[in-house]
Motif scaffolding. Structure first.
Motif: not given
Ligand SMILES: [Zn+2]
Length: 122
Positions: A90-95, A111-116
């Protein structure tokens, strides 16, 4: 829970062993150099970024993790902790869920690729 966390746990433990070994080797060959020259510690999980950072410093360390190794170790530990907590993948940035393809490449990704991409300012 759509991903096989046990498989990623194995991969992480494996990678941790490799990185630790590489760190020990680097320390032997470059005593002191790792701790002295740590610059910025941006969240760079990907190997090609580590390569870039290493090249920038002009060092001849051919192991791709270079001076990012300690950070990778910390990332791996956090990923193992997330497996225990049941929040792995689970992305710690956006969930949102981190794509399994991304976890295959960077099992310690938080982080997911978008948040990264956002974190890197790109
Ligand atoms: Zn994310």
């Amino acid at each position: 829970m759509g991903i096989d966390t046990e498989r990623f746990r194995d991969a992480l433990v494996d990678e941790r062993r490799r990185v630790e070994h590489a760190l020990a080797t680097l320390r032997d060959e470059h005593p002191g150099s790792l701790d002295e020259e740590v610059e910025e510690t941006a969240p760079t999980n990907d190997n090609h970024l580590a390569e870039t950072a290493t090249a920038t410093l002009g060092r001849e360390i051919d192991y791709t993790l270079g001076e990012n190794s300690e950070q990778v170790l910390a990332e791996i530990d956090r990923a193992l902790q997330r497996i225990d907590d049941g929040t792995y993948g689970t992305c710690v940035g956006c969930g949102d869920e981190i794509s399994p393809a991304r976890l295959e490449v960077s099992p310690w990704a938080s982080l997911c690729i978008d948040c990264k991409r956002r974190a890197e300012g790109g």
